[in-house]
Design an enzyme around this catalytic site. Structure first.
Site, PDB file in Angstrom:
ATOM      1  N   LYS A 125      19.194  -4.896  48.473  1.00  0.00           N
ATOM      2  CA  LYS A 125      20.318  -4.010  48.149  1.00  0.00           C
ATOM      3  C   LYS A 125      19.882  -2.544  48.260  1.00  0.00           C
ATOM      4  CE  LYS A 125      19.112  -4.608  43.268  1.00  0.00           C
ATOM      5  NZ  LYS A 125      19.359  -5.443  42.070  1.00  0.00           N
TER       6      LYS A 125
ATOM      7  N   TYR B 108      12.601  29.317  41.054  1.00  0.00           N
ATOM      8  CA  TYR B 108      13.780  29.548  40.202  1.00  0.00           C
ATOM      9  C   TYR B 108      13.393  29.600  38.730  1.00  0.00           C
ATOM     10  CZ  TYR B 108      17.061  28.701  44.027  1.00  0.00           C
ATOM     11  OH  TYR B 108      17.785  28.784  45.180  1.00  0.00           O
TER      12      TYR B 108
HETATM   13  C1  LIG Z   1      18.253  -6.153  41.670  1.00  0.00           C
HETATM   14  C2  LIG Z   1      18.324  -7.568  41.285  1.00  0.00           C
HETATM   15  C3  LIG Z   1      17.233  -8.422  41.506  1.00  0.00           C
HETATM   16  C4  LIG Z   1      15.877  -7.919  41.971  1.00  0.00           C
HETATM   17  O1  LIG Z   1      15.239  -7.347  40.876  1.00  0.00           O
HETATM   18  P1  LIG Z   1      13.779  -6.687  40.995  1.00  0.00           P
HETATM   19  O2  LIG Z   1      13.453  -6.299  39.600  1.00  0.00           O
HETATM   20  O3  LIG Z   1      13.942  -5.519  41.912  1.00  0.00           O
HETATM   21  O4  LIG Z   1      12.887  -7.716  41.543  1.00  0.00           O
HETATM   22  C5  LIG Z   1      17.393  -9.767  41.252  1.00  0.00           C
HETATM   23  N1  LIG Z   1      18.565 -10.240  40.761  1.00  0.00           N
HETATM   24  C6  LIG Z   1      19.623  -9.442  40.501  1.00  0.00           C
HETATM   25  C7  LIG Z   1      20.869 -10.025  39.939  1.00  0.00           C
HETATM   26  C8  LIG Z   1      19.529  -8.076  40.734  1.00  0.00           C
HETATM   27  O5  LIG Z   1      20.567  -7.271  40.461  1.00  0.00           O
END
Ligand SMILES: *Cc1c(COP(=O)(O)O)cnc(C)c1O
Length: 369
Positions: free
Chosen positions: A42, A262
């Site tokens: 994702k 800044y």
């Molecule tokens: C993002 C996510 C993962 C992966 O989690 P990590 O901690 O990045 O390994 C797995 N399951 C769900 C439902 C997620 O939202």
């Protein structure tokens, strides 16, 4: 070092080590033993680039992939025609035909989504695949216990739905001693008994390191693939995948008492040399790193001086021999001496946020050896 023209036009260069990415997948697969390891990709592959990361993970052996949004699912489908693609965010209303056309498996999180998917299957006169997510304690996405019981009592609600996976998500897997891990395991088992027989998945990156009880039939790691330490406080078993460098734009000498940046956030206490680097918060180099982080050059640690601005940071290079660093040279911000988790700690955040912030403007180079 000869650089190509795209790199010559860029301020920051993000190098993705696809070999390390594949090695990390294999390391996670080794931890899971015979249980297959999926890949969560994702948010543009946690900021590394979906079109580069996903095929590399496929070559390393991943066959199931998870994205957050159906839009990401379409992108993933275009680069991986053979993958099993799950959409964690659920079944977006109005997008049902896209799930069918692009063969995306919705992770159904509510009874309403189940009803809509079942109705869509009926309207097409075929069955449709889905994952069912239960809320085992995170109170974020997934069927609450009451809806699991409704489904158990009224299994016809799943008519036309082919349950490919039953899953839930751990809230505290990065803290192995946290009592919630065992509680969620228990609640997930409870839910599974009430739902159709199907393979199950509970473990994210850290969950995989909680032991076999958490593995079920599919591991579901994201962050560890990209180099984030899944076992905080212990040595990182994963390889660093991301290397961030940025170009020196200008170097100046300033007298004691002179201010930098800044808000005059840094004031020289000695005759100093300041390098201005082409990387800022618009590149995902978080502004809260002001005064807390370092650039590195030839093994030498160079403290940030003053605030991070949109396009540049200023670095105190007084400890480098004069003339060693010159305009056009590249300094390291993420590299062997300072990893994703180090930058996260300096910023008061987690490696996930550091990674997903990067890459909007940096020039990306994929290395594969
Ligand atoms: C993002 C996510 C993962 C992966 O989690 P990590 O901690 O990045 O390994 C797995 N399951 C769900 C439902 C997620 O939202």
């Amino acid at each position: 070092m000869p650089i190509d023209r795209a790199a010559a036009r860029a301020g920051a260069i993000l190098t993705i080590d696809l070999g390390a990415l594949r090695a990390n997948h294999q390391r996670l697969q080794q931890e899971l033993g015979d249980v297959p390891c999926a890949a969560v990709v994702k948010a543009d592959g946690y900021g590394l680039g979906l079109e580069q990361a996903a095929p590399a993970l496929w070559r390393a052996g991943a066959r199931s992939f998870f994205v957050a949004l159906p839009d990401e699912g379409l992108r993933l489908r275009r680069c991986l025609p053979g993958a099993r693609v799950y959409v964690l965010g659920g079944l977006f209303a109005g997008a049902e035909p896209d799930y069918v056309e692009y063969d995306l498996i919705p992770v159904l999180n509510t009874l309403e989504e189940i009803e809509r998917w079942s109705a869509h299957a009926r309207s097409l006169g075929r069955s449709l695949p889905a994952a069912l997510q239960t809320d085992s304690g995170m109170s974020r996405l997934g069927l609450p216990d009451s809806e699991v019981e409704r489904l158990a009592a009224e299994p016809q609600r799943l008519a036309g739905i082919e349950t490919r996976l039953i899953m839930s998500h751990l809230a505290c897997a990065d803290v192995p001693a946290h009592g919630q891990n065992a509680e969620q395991l228990e609640r997930f088992r409870w839910a599974r008994e009430r739902l159709p027989a199907a393979p199950a998945s509970l473990a994210n990156s850290s969950g995989i390191f909680l032991g076999q009880d958490f593995h079920f039939d599919l591991g579901r790691p994201g962050a560890a693939h990209y180099g984030v330490n899944p076992v905080p406080g212990k040595p990182n078993p994963m390889r660093q995948v991301v290397h961030l460098q940025a170009k020196v734009l200008q170097i100046r000498s300033i007298d004691p008492g002179r201010a930098v940046g800044y808000g005059a956030g840094f004031r020289a206490s000695r005759p100093s040399r300041i390098a201005t680097i082409a990387l800022g918060y618009a590149d995902g180099f978080l502004r809260c790193l002001s005064g807390r982080s370092f650039a590195w050059y030839e093994g030498q640690r160079l403290p940030l001086a003053g605030r991070v601005s949109m396009d540049v940071v200023t670095v105190d290079i007084s400890d480098l021999p004069e003339g060693r660093l010159r305009p056009g040279d590249l300094v390291d911000l993420l590299g062997p001496q300072q990893g994703v988790d180090d930058l996260a700690e300096q910023a008061g955040t987690i490696g996930y946020e550091v990674l997903t912030s990067l890459g909007r403007r940096s020039h990306r180079i994929c290395r594969d050896d």
